[in-house]
Every structure is written in structure tokens, then in C-alpha cells.
Design an enzyme around this catalytic site. Structure first.
Site, PDB file in Angstrom:
ATOM      1  N   THR A 137      -0.698  46.565  56.005  1.00  0.00           N
ATOM      2  CA  THR A 137      -1.938  47.263  55.761  1.00  0.00           C
ATOM      3  C   THR A 137      -2.975  46.998  56.862  1.00  0.00           C
ATOM      4  O   THR A 137      -3.073  45.914  57.351  1.00  0.00           O
ATOM      5  CB  THR A 137      -2.457  46.801  54.408  1.00  0.00           C
ATOM      6  OG1 THR A 137      -1.389  46.917  53.503  1.00  0.00           O
ATOM      7  CG2 THR A 137      -3.646  47.589  53.983  1.00  0.00           C
ATOM      8  N   ASP A 179       3.892  49.044  44.795  1.00  0.00           N
ATOM      9  CA  ASP A 179       2.543  49.195  44.234  1.00  0.00           C
ATOM     10  C   ASP A 179       2.586  49.858  42.853  1.00  0.00           C
ATOM     11  O   ASP A 179       1.595  49.851  42.118  1.00  0.00           O
ATOM     12  CB  ASP A 179       1.637  50.005  45.175  1.00  0.00           C
ATOM     13  CG  ASP A 179       1.014  49.127  46.259  1.00  0.00           C
ATOM     14  OD1 ASP A 179       1.080  47.895  46.141  1.00  0.00           O
ATOM     15  OD2 ASP A 179       0.461  49.684  47.223  1.00  0.00           O
ATOM     16  N   SER A 208      -3.016  51.731  44.307  1.00  0.00           N
ATOM     17  CA  SER A 208      -3.316  50.878  45.463  1.00  0.00           C
ATOM     18  C   SER A 208      -4.478  49.955  45.124  1.00  0.00           C
ATOM     19  O   SER A 208      -5.173  50.148  44.120  1.00  0.00           O
ATOM     20  CB  SER A 208      -3.692  51.787  46.627  1.00  0.00           C
ATOM     21  OG  SER A 208      -4.242  51.063  47.688  1.00  0.00           O
ATOM     22  N   GLY A 230      -4.598  42.995  52.398  1.00  0.00           N
ATOM     23  CA  GLY A 230      -4.527  41.775  51.574  1.00  0.00           C
ATOM     24  C   GLY A 230      -3.922  41.989  50.204  1.00  0.00           C
ATOM     25  O   GLY A 230      -4.050  41.127  49.330  1.00  0.00           O
ATOM     26  N   GLY A 231      -3.265  43.146  49.989  1.00  0.00           N
ATOM     27  CA  GLY A 231      -2.620  43.365  48.693  1.00  0.00           C
ATOM     28  C   GLY A 231      -3.626  43.248  47.559  1.00  0.00           C
ATOM     29  O   GLY A 231      -4.726  43.805  47.624  1.00  0.00           O
TER      30      GLY A 231
HETATM   31  O1  DON Z   1      -2.215  49.721  48.707  1.00  0.00           O
HETATM   32  C1  DON Z   1      -2.128  48.532  48.400  1.00  0.00           C
HETATM   33  O2  DON Z   1      -2.843  47.984  47.583  1.00  0.00           O
HETATM   34  C2  DON Z   1      -1.059  47.661  49.102  1.00  0.00           C
HETATM   35  N1  DON Z   1      -0.016  48.526  49.596  1.00  0.00           N
HETATM   36  C3  DON Z   1      -1.721  46.868  50.194  1.00  0.00           C
HETATM   37  C4  DON Z   1      -0.747  45.877  50.838  1.00  0.00           C
HETATM   38  C5  DON Z   1      -1.417  44.950  51.770  1.00  0.00           C
HETATM   39  O3  DON Z   1      -2.621  44.917  51.919  1.00  0.00           O
HETATM   40  C6  DON Z   1      -0.520  44.017  52.515  1.00  0.00           C
HETATM   41  N2  DON Z   1      -1.242  43.348  53.574  1.00  0.00           N
HETATM   42  N3  DON Z   1      -1.687  42.258  53.532  1.00  0.00           N
END
Ligand code: DON
Length: 334
Positions: A137, A179, A208, A230-231
């Protein structure tokens, strides 16, 4: 896809078009925040957190004191419980967005928060009763010379997606399916435990946490552009960052460099980056009933929390940009 034994057809790709949706907009202590709408949970959850926290004088609590961390954790666990229960693709599920971010709902959430004791996450359910269920991301913040602002977060989910490049085309395939709640009630890669509203369905968009956000002053002028990867931690990252500048008066570089904390309902635990909480603060939080864990495992994919990119527009119009030291982005001006 055919070469790799994949399921996706040319027709699937042709019918999967970008959806234009109105941004989520809300007020936080006199500022207007414009952020990402569902099918990201980012803007809605950010708004829910802000509305609950507006009832407290957050800036009067010493930054990263036990009282401040406790309050954020209590608010965040409730906001994530709601996020994981109510939010999904609005083309498929009815989302109670107005109630989710309303002042009256925030007040009812506040009334369940003790300032002395952690509420175990097992005792924190989703709070909206009336809702009926129908059955890696990167972030970029940009401001141009005319004051136009763009906040973009884009994701292929984890590092290198499914770790396969399409031969001849040169791009990576994402693993965005994580997700979704692949199995409702079971944690995904980021530990998020989500429900049926975010279950997999043909043509549906996964929920997301991306939270690209634009903050303006009460006179409508542009103040702040922000976002992060950051998920599951994206929403609390962005919230802390906005709070650092609004509640704690930090400048843009300090606001994104200072260590961060996180709580996402389940697991029922406050995560903190190395150096962010004093031993006495950790002891005080444990005494309040919180589980507390340092997030520093160099072998982990995510030993730190997030990677903020932000621009602040000072009242004289000067632009101050900063890039998070955590992952090696850069602030540029020309
Ligand atoms: O859209 C989302 O919430 C996830 N796909 C984000 C994943 C993410 O930020 C990974 N990186 N650190």
C-alpha cells in the site's frame, strides 16, 4: 490468468469499473475532514472516532500519558467493533453511515467508556442495534500552487501482493481478497475479525481501511492532506496524525515522526511502537486492565505502524510537507 490457472475472466475485468462515490465529510474541533467513503472503512471509522473523542478535551491530556492512550484505545476498540460489523461495499449491503458518525451515537458510545478501567473487547460489541443485515500500500499527498489538494492511497494489500508478476505485462497481482472476511468471524492477515457484511460475493468490493484525508479550516481553507499504508492500523495512524496537529499543535514533521499506538478491538490489546510509552505509562495501562504489547519484531512484515505522507498549509499559505521516516518515502516541492 489462463496461463496461471486463475479464475478471473476478461469479462470480469471489463465489468469491474471504478465506482465514483461521495467522500465522507465530518467536523473535528472546528476543522472539516474529507476522507475516503465505503468501500473503504477509513473515512467512516475516522469520523466515528473523531465524534466520540470530541466529547473529551484530548489536548489537555499529556501526549502518550496513560490517560491519553487509555482513552484512544477505548474509543478505537469501539470504532473497530462497529467497522468490522457494519461496513462493506455499499453496492451490496446497506450501511448505517449516518448513525455511525452521528453525535448522538458518539454520545452513547462515550457513555460506555470508563476513564479508569479498560473495557475488555469481549464486552464491546457493535453498538448500533437498529441496523438490519440483509442476509502493499502506498499513499501520496499532493498540493499544487493553486491550492488544489489530492490524497491518494493505493493498495495491492501485502508486500508484492500474491508475489507474482504477470509475464509480459510487468505488474504484480494483488492479494486484496484478504480484505474480505474470507471466513466471517475469523481474523484476516491484519488480525481484523469481520462479519457477513464483508463476506465474499461476485463483483463485490472488499472492505478497505484506506483513509486518504483532506482537512480544511472552518473558513474552508485547506489545512492538511494526509494518508498512510498499514493495513488495519491505517485508520488509527491517520487519526493520531490529525490529532497530533489539531489537539497537540505539532508541526507536520513531528506529527508523523513521533511513535504511534494502535487498538483495533480484536485482538484486545494496545500495540505501541518502540519508545512510544514510558514504563510507568505501560504499568498504569496494565493496572487499568489493558493488554499492552511493543510492536518491534524485525522479522515481522510490519514491525512499525504505518507510513504517513502529509502536507500542512500554514496560515500564511506556506506548504510544509513531510514523509514518514519509517519506510523511506520523500517530501518534494517544486
Ligand atoms: O485496503 C486495505 O485496507 C489494505 N489492502 C491495506 C494494506 C496495507 O496497508 C499494507 N501495507 N502496509
Amino acid at each position: 490468468m489462463r496461463r496461471g490457472g486463475g479464475l478471473i475472466t476478461l469479462e470480469d475485468l471489463a465489468t469491474y469499473l471504478p465506482a465514483w462515490r461521495d467522500p465522507v465529510q465530518f467536523e473535528y474541533r472546528g476543522y472539516t475532514v474529507t476522507s475516503m467513503p465505503p468501500s473503504s472503512s477509513g473515512g467512516a471509522t475516522l469520523a466515528a472516532m473523531a465524534k466520540i473523542l470530541e466529547g473529551y478535551e484530548l489536548g489537555d491530556l499529556a501526549w502518550h500519558s496513560a490517560a491519553m492512550v487509555h482513552l484512544l484505545a477505548e474509543v478505537w476498540k469501539r470504532a473497530y467493533a462497529d467497522r468490522n460489523t457494519y461496513l462493506g461495499d455499499p453496492d451490496f449491503v446497506e450501511i448505517p453511515l449516518d448513525s455511525f458518525v452521528s453525535a448522538s451515537y458518539a454520545a452513547s458510545r462515550r457513555s460506555q467508556i470508563s476513564l479508569e478501567r479498560a473495557t475488555p473487547s469481549t464486552a464491546v460489541g457493535p453498538g448500533l442495534e437498529s441496523y438490519e443485515r440483509d442476509h502493499n500500500t502506498t499513499h501520496l499527498s499532493v498540493v499544487d500552487g493553486a491550492g488544489n489538494a489530492v490524497a491518494i492511497t493505493t493498495t495491492i494489500n501485502s508486500f508484492y501482493g500474491i508475489k507474482a508478476v504477470v509475464a509480459g505485462a510487468g505488474f504484480l497481482l494483488n492479494n486484496e481478497m484478504d480484505d474480505f472476511a474470507a471466513k466471517p468471524g475469523t481474523a484476516n492477515m491484519f488480525g481484523l475479525v469481520q462479519g457477513e457484511v464483508n463476506a465474499i460475493a461476485p463483483g463485490k468490493r472488499m472492505l478497505s481501511a484506506m483513509t486518504p484525508s483532506i482537512v480544511s479550516r472552518s473558513d474552508g481553507s485547506l489545512f492538511y492532506v494526509v494518508g498512510s499504508p498499514g493495513g488495519a492500523t491505517i485508520i488509527t495512524n491517520v487519526f493520531q496524525n490529525i490529532s497530533n496537529v489539531v489537539d497537540y499543535g505539532m508541526n507536520v514533521a513531528a506529527a508523523l515522526a513521533v511513535p504511534r499506538i494502535h487498538h483495533q478491538h480484536l485482538p484486545d490489546r494496545i500495540d505501541y511502537e518502540r519508545g512510544s510509552l514510558a514504563p510507568t505509562t505501560i504499568a498504569a495501562l496494565k493496572a487499568m486492565g489493558h493488554a499492552v504489547r511493543e510492536r518491534f519484531d524485525p522479522s515481522s512484515l510490519y514491525p512499525y505502524i504505518g507510513d504517513i505522507q502529509a502536507i500542512m498549509v500554514l496560515s500564511d499559505g506556506t506548504l510544509e510537507g513531510a514523509s514518514d521516516p519509517r519506510r523511506g518515502g520523500a517530501a518534494v516541492g517544486y
